[in-house]
Motif scaffolding. Sequence first.
Motif, PDB file in Angstrom:
ATOM      1  N   ILE A  18      23.966  42.956  -5.418  1.00  0.00           N
ATOM      2  CA  ILE A  18      22.573  43.539  -5.951  1.00  0.00           C
ATOM      3  C   ILE A  18      22.651  44.978  -6.506  1.00  0.00           C
ATOM      4  CG2 ILE A  18      20.383  44.560  -4.930  1.00  0.00           C
ATOM      5  CD1 ILE A  18      20.978  42.846  -2.626  1.00  0.00           C
ATOM      6  N   SER A  19      23.423  45.776  -6.090  1.00  0.00           N
ATOM      7  CA  SER A  19      23.730  47.103  -6.509  1.00  0.00           C
ATOM      8  C   SER A  19      24.213  46.973  -8.183  1.00  0.00           C
ATOM      9  CB  SER A  19      24.629  48.003  -5.905  1.00  0.00           C
ATOM     10  OG  SER A  19      24.794  49.248  -6.062  1.00  0.00           O
ATOM     11  N   ILE A  20      25.269  46.064  -8.327  1.00  0.00           N
ATOM     12  CA  ILE A  20      25.809  45.929  -9.712  1.00  0.00           C
ATOM     13  C   ILE A  20      24.701  45.348 -10.546  1.00  0.00           C
ATOM     14  CG2 ILE A  20      27.399  44.741 -11.241  1.00  0.00           C
ATOM     15  CD1 ILE A  20      29.330  44.910  -8.734  1.00  0.00           C
ATOM     16  N   LEU A  21      23.971  44.390 -10.110  1.00  0.00           N
ATOM     17  CA  LEU A  21      22.898  43.868 -10.947  1.00  0.00           C
ATOM     18  C   LEU A  21      21.891  44.925 -11.490  1.00  0.00           C
ATOM     19  CD1 LEU A  21      22.284  40.446  -9.337  1.00  0.00           C
ATOM     20  CD2 LEU A  21      23.092  40.904 -11.671  1.00  0.00           C
ATOM     21  N   TYR A  22      21.560  45.952 -10.387  1.00  0.00           N
ATOM     22  CA  TYR A  22      20.526  46.838 -10.696  1.00  0.00           C
ATOM     23  C   TYR A  22      21.011  47.759 -11.706  1.00  0.00           C
ATOM     24  CZ  TYR A  22      16.918  50.092 -10.187  1.00  0.00           C
ATOM     25  OH  TYR A  22      15.729  51.087 -10.230  1.00  0.00           O
ATOM     26  N   GLU A  23      22.484  48.077 -11.594  1.00  0.00           N
ATOM     27  CA  GLU A  23      23.015  49.113 -12.491  1.00  0.00           C
ATOM     28  C   GLU A  23      22.628  48.555 -14.024  1.00  0.00           C
ATOM     29  OE1 GLU A  23      25.965  51.926 -12.385  1.00  0.00           O
ATOM     30  OE2 GLU A  23      26.042  51.862 -10.068  1.00  0.00           O
ATOM     31  N   ARG A  24      22.900  47.207 -13.925  1.00  0.00           N
ATOM     32  CA  ARG A  24      22.959  46.406 -15.415  1.00  0.00           C
ATOM     33  C   ARG A  24      21.669  46.223 -15.740  1.00  0.00           C
ATOM     34  NH1 ARG A  24      27.205  41.705 -13.691  1.00  0.00           N
ATOM     35  NH2 ARG A  24      29.114  43.069 -13.950  1.00  0.00           N
ATOM     36  N   GLY A  25      20.685  46.498 -14.990  1.00  0.00           N
ATOM     37  CA  GLY A  25      19.385  46.320 -15.506  1.00  0.00           C
ATOM     38  C   GLY A  25      18.657  44.846 -15.348  1.00  0.00           C
ATOM     39  N   ASP A  26      19.257  44.221 -14.684  1.00  0.00           N
ATOM     40  CA  ASP A  26      19.109  42.794 -14.431  1.00  0.00           C
ATOM     41  C   ASP A  26      17.292  42.779 -14.101  1.00  0.00           C
ATOM     42  OD1 ASP A  26      19.796  39.870 -13.352  1.00  0.00           O
ATOM     43  OD2 ASP A  26      18.135  40.617 -12.196  1.00  0.00           O
ATOM     44  N   ARG A  27      16.730  41.921 -15.036  1.00  0.00           N
ATOM     45  CA  ARG A  27      15.281  42.052 -14.502  1.00  0.00           C
ATOM     46  C   ARG A  27      14.513  42.080 -13.472  1.00  0.00           C
ATOM     47  NH1 ARG A  27      11.533  40.786 -19.801  1.00  0.00           N
ATOM     48  NH2 ARG A  27      12.694  42.473 -21.203  1.00  0.00           N
TER      49      ARG A  27
END
Length: 653
Positions: free
Chosen positions: A281-290
Amino acid sequence: MIINELRPREDYIYIRALTSIRNSLDRLLPPASLPREYLIAEPPENIDADFSYPLSRERVALSDQEKIAKEVSESLSRDLGLSATVQVTAGYLNIKLDSNQYTSEFFREFSSMGDSYGTHGNIRLKIVVEHTSANPVHPLHLGHARNSCLGDTLARLLRFYGTNVETRFYVDDVGRQIAVLVYGLSKLLDEGKSIDTLSSGWKIDHWIGKIYALTNLLVEMNALKKELKNASDEKYRELIGKQDELVGEIARLRDEVPEAFEVLSSKIMQDEEPEKEIARISILYERGDRGVASQYRHIIEKVLQGFKETLERMNVKFDKWDWESDLIWNGEVERILSQARRSPIFSSVKGSEGLDFSLIINEKVKIELNIPKEMEIPPLVLKRSDGTTLYPTRDIAYSIFKFKESKADYVINVVGKEQMLPQAQIRLALYALGYPDLAKRLIHYSYEMVNLKGFKMSGRRGRYITVDELIQKAEEMAKIELERRNRNLDEIQSRAISEKIGIGAVRQSLVSISADKPITINLEDIINFEKNTGPYLQYTYARASSLLRKAEEKGESFAGISEDIDPITWRIIRKESAFPYIIYKSAKELKPEILVAYLGELAQMFNKWYDTVPVLSDPEPSSRRMKLQLVASTRAILKNSLYILGIEPLEKI
RNA sequence: GGGCCCGUAGCCCAGCCAGGAUAGGGCGCCAGCCUCCUAAGCUGGUGGUCCGGGGUUCAAAUCCCCGCGGGCCCGCCA
């Protein structure tokens, strides 16, 4: 930790007197290693003088002492038109001013300045105060209360002094903690309910704090269970002990949020690898996953709403709310990383990208950046091996952002003492990456921990006393005290007043102790209403106000001064004339506690005067008018000071 | 183990940076003060090895050194 650019405004009588005395000493004495004004002080009470200076430290001949006394007196007369008798007694230069002349000058400048009495004009200096910045995973607790009060008071103080201040809240929405919360909360939201429905009956941030703590504990439990499976006998015993502790903590939370517990415990305990999911989740958030981003933002906005409610009750407002994730998404953090890679101190730390400060650090740098001489600075890791960033990396970007976006001359970070090392590393990183000037102007305003007696606080475990509870307790106590006085106040008035008094008690007490002292409290200690407290100041203000109200009703005039000024009155006037200097000093040194101590003394003097001296019934008009002016100046000083402390003045109690 | 900070009356704290007059407040305790401008007030009393030991100085709570006690930090947490 001082703001060097701040200078005292030279047209206040007190400051002019101080300057005049210092100048004449400097003319006649050899150069001193420190500004002599530091040593010009009020003598002890049994000495009949207004200022004194320890001449014995100067090793001057007796005959010269007389000359100095004469020069000080002449220069006061020349510079300020003030007669003064100056004597040398017991090695001290004792200066006694003409109280009539001084008083009329004080009242003149007071009435010409009106509400701005004590300020130092508009200084072209921009200061950012970043404070509170709590992780949006639980409500604000006692530690944040200290942070908020210190930060907000510093901001108000600097603003009143005359600098341009901007307050900022850093929304720390990146990293493991918040990912844990999103992980747990998403398990609950899977059931199709909304956060508002799930949390009904709760203040939103309080409920989220429970969910966060519960998730944390269950994740820990999940890991523990696995560890237990293949533990040796000896290890097994240790882990069982740990498990018992966890079970206890979980049970406490289960009772508070039973429905959420049912869902969370079954889902998290069944999860094969919660840590993996949290990291994902954390990685996705940093990548800006919508999808993930909208989920994150939705949750965090809810918590911030709770923060804002609490802060509003405490009279704390922010100019800007900065999102940590924005710094990643808009490339600021990446820019820092690429600058780091080009830097000579860039190095591989334990196989990851990092900065090794040993190449640039030396005694000179340490002094410039306010880093203790003996302090060893370990290398700073910039990235995790999964590619995500670490908090100090993002904070380097944020520090630059604050300077640039606000065009700030200084940035003050109100951050706990325990973060001293990372804060120093951030300054060093700025220094090394080409921002040495910013590094020197980045101030870590550190404060020590707040603990509750016999209670170990822990955000991760959901063990804390919230600011809301603290405030509520203060208000309840104020209300009881208020109603005990048998005033005929209705419920609405009574509540309105006790809210203001409760906040006054909390805010004053949290800034009255130096920031570098740890506070261990029980709730009853922090909230008291006697001398040297916020309510005491509010009470004194109300007394002065009602006196002036009555005088106005009678059509009294406030001008003129009487022939003889009695010693008690003279003491207050001297004290009040020092107010601008106190403002200067506490602002420059960033020490609100200096102002608080001063106010306690002033209020005490005023109350003493009030009890001994009749004002409205004084038959002598000139004396009555002077007394009313004194009441008015006291009231004005208290009003400005209460504003600085974020405490509401009360016209009536 | 290393670093930062704190240690002042029964309790909480100011003073330390910038050494100077008998170490200041508050709480507590004891004794007083409301026919009079707000008694959340005022007056008086009580209470101190300024953590300990050295050193510097005419002078040390304050500066230096060595200890002791407490808190915090030394994480691919924040």
